[in-house]
Scaffold this motif. Structure first.
Motif, short mmCIF file in Angstrom:
data_model
loop_
_atom_site.label_atom_id
_atom_site.label_comp_id
_atom_site.label_asym_id
_atom_site.label_seq_id
_atom_site.Cartn_x
_atom_site.Cartn_y
_atom_site.Cartn_z
N GLY A 148 89.84 22.53 -43.10
CA GLY A 148 90.45 22.84 -44.57
C GLY A 148 89.68 24.04 -45.07
N GLU A 150 87.81 28.21 -45.19
CA GLU A 150 87.77 29.61 -44.72
C GLU A 150 86.51 30.20 -45.23
N LYS A 178 86.11 29.02 -48.95
CA LYS A 178 87.49 29.06 -49.63
C LYS A 178 88.39 27.90 -49.15
N ALA A 179 88.64 27.08 -50.02
CA ALA A 179 89.86 26.04 -49.46
C ALA A 179 91.21 26.42 -48.99
N ILE A 180 91.54 26.02 -48.01
CA ILE A 180 93.01 26.46 -47.46
C ILE A 180 93.63 25.30 -46.98
N PRO A 181 95.04 25.37 -46.96
CA PRO A 181 95.72 24.31 -46.60
C PRO A 181 95.68 23.97 -44.98
N GLY A 182 95.83 22.69 -44.69
CA GLY A 182 95.93 22.14 -43.17
C GLY A 182 94.80 21.44 -43.02
N GLY A 183 93.73 20.96 -43.91
CA GLY A 183 92.61 20.11 -43.54
C GLY A 183 92.98 18.93 -42.91
N HIS A 184 92.72 18.69 -41.67
CA HIS A 184 93.28 17.25 -40.92
C HIS A 184 92.04 16.04 -41.42
N ASN A 187 88.05 15.87 -46.58
CA ASN A 187 88.09 16.13 -48.21
C ASN A 187 86.55 16.85 -48.33
#
Length: 238
Positions: A148, A150, A178-184, A187
């Motif tokens: 999650g 970049e 930078k936080a992006i969607p999709g981190g499996h 946290n």
């Protein structure tokens, strides 16, 4: 008499405990894997013999890593079973199998300190394009995206060594996370200046730094050693 003997025994026990604590800090029963393109455990040289010969001036970071356990230089991330703490510093591009192995190792409870520099500023004896040169640009987007994150780079920032506002680390043309969607199931908490991301990944923990200027073999190695120690202890304590 008995009181004095008891006090002497107590003092000896305290001294022994202090010695044991110091020894444990200096040489814990731990394996530290080092996966890097930077010349930390070898020399920059034209041939293999000169590369692996003991350096005239060992890199200051090597002693810091050795204080945390037995250091093993890794040329692949496919065999991490015996590694307790993994330090990845400006790695070569990872193959898909290595991305999967690193992610699985972390999720099983591994501890990672990772330096990924979008534009390495450390000087090298070899020209651009030479395979013996440290990796100039960290190409780790697939594994970061899985967590999650970049890695971004602002090419308008001024060059030159400076101190990061948030962590007080030496940086030079640093990146930001930078936080992006999709981190499996990852946290991540990103520092206010974006330089450091601290992530809980499965049962494991990862500390990621978006610059590698800290690991340059500079004259202020003592100060840098303290900063690296702090990062290592944070990675192990999470």
């Amino acid at each position: 008499m008995h009181r004095r003997i008891a006090l002497a025994v107590l003092a000896a026990v305290v001294a022994l405990a202090g010695w044991w604590a110091f020894s444990a800090e200096r040489a814990p029963d731990r394996t530290v894997g080092l996966f890097t393109s930077l010349p930390i455990v070898w020399n920059e040289a034209d041939d293999i013999k000169d590369m692996i010969d003991p350096p005239a001036a060992p890199h200051w970071a090597r002693a810091v890593l050795e204080s945390k356990g037995k250091v093993i230089a890794l040329d692949t991330l496919l065999q991490l079973e015996q590694v307790d703490l993994l330090v990845v510093a400006q790695p070569r591009p990872l193959v898909p199998e290595e991305n999967l192995a690193l992610d699985a190792w972390l999720r099983a409870g591994g501890h990672l300190l990772m330096f990924v520099d979008p534009l390495l500023t450390q000087e090298s004896a070899f020209a651009l394009g030479d395979r013996r040169r440290p990796q100039d640009v960290a190409l780790v987007s697939p594994i970061l995206a899985r967590w999650g994150l970049e890695l971004q780079f602002d090419d308008r920032q001024p060059g030159g060594l400076r101190e990061s506002a948030g962590e007080g680390l030496p940086i030079n043309l640093a990146g930001t996370f930078k936080a992006i969607p999709g981190g499996h199931e990852a946290n991540c908490v990103i520092a206010r200046d974006g330089l450091i991301a601290r992530c809980g990944i499965g049962q494991g923990q990862a500390t990621l730094v978006a610059d590698a200027a800290l690991l340059e073999p500079e004259a202020d190695g003592d100060r840098r050693a303290v900063q690296l120690q702090r990062l290592l202890e944070g990675a192990m304590a999470q």
